[in-house]
Design a protein around this motif. Sequence first.
Motif, short mmCIF file in Angstrom:
data_model
loop_
_atom_site.label_atom_id
_atom_site.label_comp_id
_atom_site.label_asym_id
_atom_site.label_seq_id
_atom_site.Cartn_x
_atom_site.Cartn_y
_atom_site.Cartn_z
N PHE A 62 0.82 -1.21 0.00
CA PHE A 62 0.00 0.00 0.00
C PHE A 62 0.86 1.26 0.00
O PHE A 62 0.45 2.29 -0.55
CB PHE A 62 -0.95 0.00 1.20
N ALA A 63 2.03 1.20 0.62
CA ALA A 63 2.92 2.36 0.63
C ALA A 63 3.42 2.67 -0.78
O ALA A 63 3.50 3.84 -1.19
CB ALA A 63 4.09 2.12 1.56
N VAL A 64 3.76 1.62 -1.53
CA VAL A 64 4.21 1.83 -2.91
C VAL A 64 3.09 2.40 -3.77
O VAL A 64 3.28 3.35 -4.54
CB VAL A 64 4.73 0.50 -3.51
N ILE A 65 1.88 1.83 -3.64
CA ILE A 65 0.74 2.33 -4.43
C ILE A 65 0.41 3.76 -4.03
O ILE A 65 0.24 4.64 -4.89
CB ILE A 65 -0.48 1.41 -4.22
N GLY A 66 0.30 3.99 -2.73
CA GLY A 66 -0.02 5.34 -2.26
C GLY A 66 1.06 6.35 -2.62
O GLY A 66 0.76 7.50 -3.02
N GLY A 67 2.32 5.96 -2.48
CA GLY A 67 3.41 6.87 -2.81
C GLY A 67 3.42 7.22 -4.29
O GLY A 67 3.70 8.37 -4.67
N THR A 68 3.12 6.22 -5.15
CA THR A 68 3.06 6.47 -6.59
C THR A 68 1.96 7.47 -6.93
O THR A 68 2.15 8.42 -7.71
CB THR A 68 2.83 5.16 -7.35
N ILE A 69 0.77 7.27 -6.33
CA ILE A 69 -0.35 8.20 -6.57
C ILE A 69 0.00 9.60 -6.09
O ILE A 69 -0.26 10.60 -6.78
CB ILE A 69 -1.62 7.69 -5.86
N ALA A 70 0.63 9.71 -4.92
CA ALA A 70 0.99 11.02 -4.38
C ALA A 70 2.03 11.71 -5.25
O ALA A 70 1.96 12.93 -5.48
CB ALA A 70 1.51 10.87 -2.95
N LEU A 84 -5.11 13.97 -5.79
CA LEU A 84 -4.26 12.79 -5.91
C LEU A 84 -3.37 12.61 -4.68
O LEU A 84 -3.13 11.49 -4.23
CB LEU A 84 -3.41 12.89 -7.17
N ILE A 85 -2.86 13.69 -4.13
CA ILE A 85 -2.02 13.59 -2.93
C ILE A 85 -2.83 13.07 -1.75
O ILE A 85 -2.36 12.23 -0.97
CB ILE A 85 -1.38 14.96 -2.61
N VAL A 86 -4.06 13.58 -1.60
CA VAL A 86 -4.93 13.09 -0.52
C VAL A 86 -5.23 11.61 -0.72
O VAL A 86 -5.20 10.81 0.24
CB VAL A 86 -6.23 13.91 -0.48
N MET A 87 -5.51 11.21 -1.98
CA MET A 87 -5.80 9.80 -2.26
C MET A 87 -4.59 8.92 -1.93
O MET A 87 -4.71 7.83 -1.36
CB MET A 87 -6.18 9.64 -3.73
N VAL A 131 2.47 11.29 -8.49
CA VAL A 131 1.77 11.74 -9.70
C VAL A 131 1.00 13.03 -9.39
O VAL A 131 0.97 13.97 -10.20
CB VAL A 131 0.83 10.64 -10.23
N GLY A 132 0.37 13.07 -8.21
CA GLY A 132 -0.37 14.26 -7.82
C GLY A 132 0.53 15.47 -7.59
O GLY A 132 0.11 16.63 -7.74
N LEU A 133 1.78 15.20 -7.24
CA LEU A 133 2.71 16.30 -6.98
C LEU A 133 3.07 17.06 -8.26
O LEU A 133 3.36 18.26 -8.22
CB LEU A 133 3.97 15.75 -6.32
N LEU A 134 3.02 16.39 -9.40
CA LEU A 134 3.41 17.02 -10.67
C LEU A 134 2.52 18.21 -11.04
O LEU A 134 3.04 19.29 -11.34
CB LEU A 134 3.43 15.96 -11.78
N PRO A 135 1.17 18.01 -11.06
CA PRO A 135 0.34 19.20 -11.38
C PRO A 135 0.44 20.30 -10.33
O PRO A 135 0.30 21.49 -10.65
CB PRO A 135 -1.08 18.64 -11.47
N VAL A 136 0.69 19.94 -9.07
CA VAL A 136 0.87 20.96 -8.04
C VAL A 136 2.13 21.77 -8.33
O VAL A 136 2.13 23.02 -8.24
CB VAL A 136 0.95 20.32 -6.64
N LEU A 137 3.22 21.10 -8.68
CA LEU A 137 4.46 21.81 -9.01
C LEU A 137 4.27 22.67 -10.26
O LEU A 137 4.83 23.78 -10.36
CB LEU A 137 5.60 20.80 -9.23
#
Length: 338
Positions: free
Chosen positions: A236-244, A276-279, A246-252
Amino acid sequence: MTKLIIQIPCLNEADSLPDTLVALPRRIPGIDKIEILIIDDGSTDGTAEVARRFGAHHVVSHRRNRGLAAAFQSGLDAALAAGADIIVNTDADGQYAGEDIAKLVAPIVANEADLVIGDRGVGRNEHFGPIKRCLQRLGSAVVRNLSGTEVTDAVSGFRAISRAAAQRITITTEFSYTTDMLIQAGRKRFKIVSVPIRTNATERPSRLFKSIPQFIMRQLMTMGRAYATYNPLRTFAVIGGTIALVGLLPVLRFLALWVMGDGSGHIQSLVLGGALIVMGTLTGLLGVLAELIGANRKLLEAALGHIRRLEQDIATLKDGSSPHTGWSSNNGSDKEAA
């Protein structure tokens, strides 16, 4: 006394089973008693009757077909109840050479292994086509990585397991026991070794799957499920970290545009990235919860192992010999399972 039980899951194997049973060894160095257990997984061709006629000591019958994984688990339970010190699993179609059972059990007899896998030499096996060789080698490499073992033929059904290890194994998949069992064994720190074995050509196609793509998909699902069961936090850490990430890119992207004075028209990037970061964060928290559930699962598995040993000890006290706990042999009556 060391008892070996050779179990054979069967589905409509009345034609091939006699040759397989005749080829099984009756004496092996270090083994005092050898018995044969047939799991009839809802056969309609008289497989159980053929098994009894050709000397099977135990027959467990499923009223309907429940699949190879369930048949294998029924065999383990019945073999343990019948007092097996070592359990060997082989196929009814004669793919594996019966004489090699002696090689398979030797490391367990010598107290050098908990689980022994027969290595068919998939990279050079003349009975395998080039596509099957490639897929088998690739699949075994994936299972080695997931299980933390050095097994060279992960889906080989020709395997031996000690009594203590069998008491700690519970197959959870509905497809095939091979990869599920290996991942469990690796994560439970069993001593696992491979020994080279011979194979025979088989005439009929596999009844386990209808096509290679179906086999690949179901094996991938089995491996993923087994790995997630025993490594929930990491999964779950790998899945959650990957989603976060990906979410960091549009924020940046939004921040970069905002710094340049062009952020007002790109608020959707901030919204998407934040979601995406929240998810991803929630997925990581689910991993923590799954890890706690996994700790409870370990306690349940330990309790199940103790219950199995107690049942077998009680059976031994009742009959003064090897425990049976309801699973009977040809010397008595056969057991029918739902």
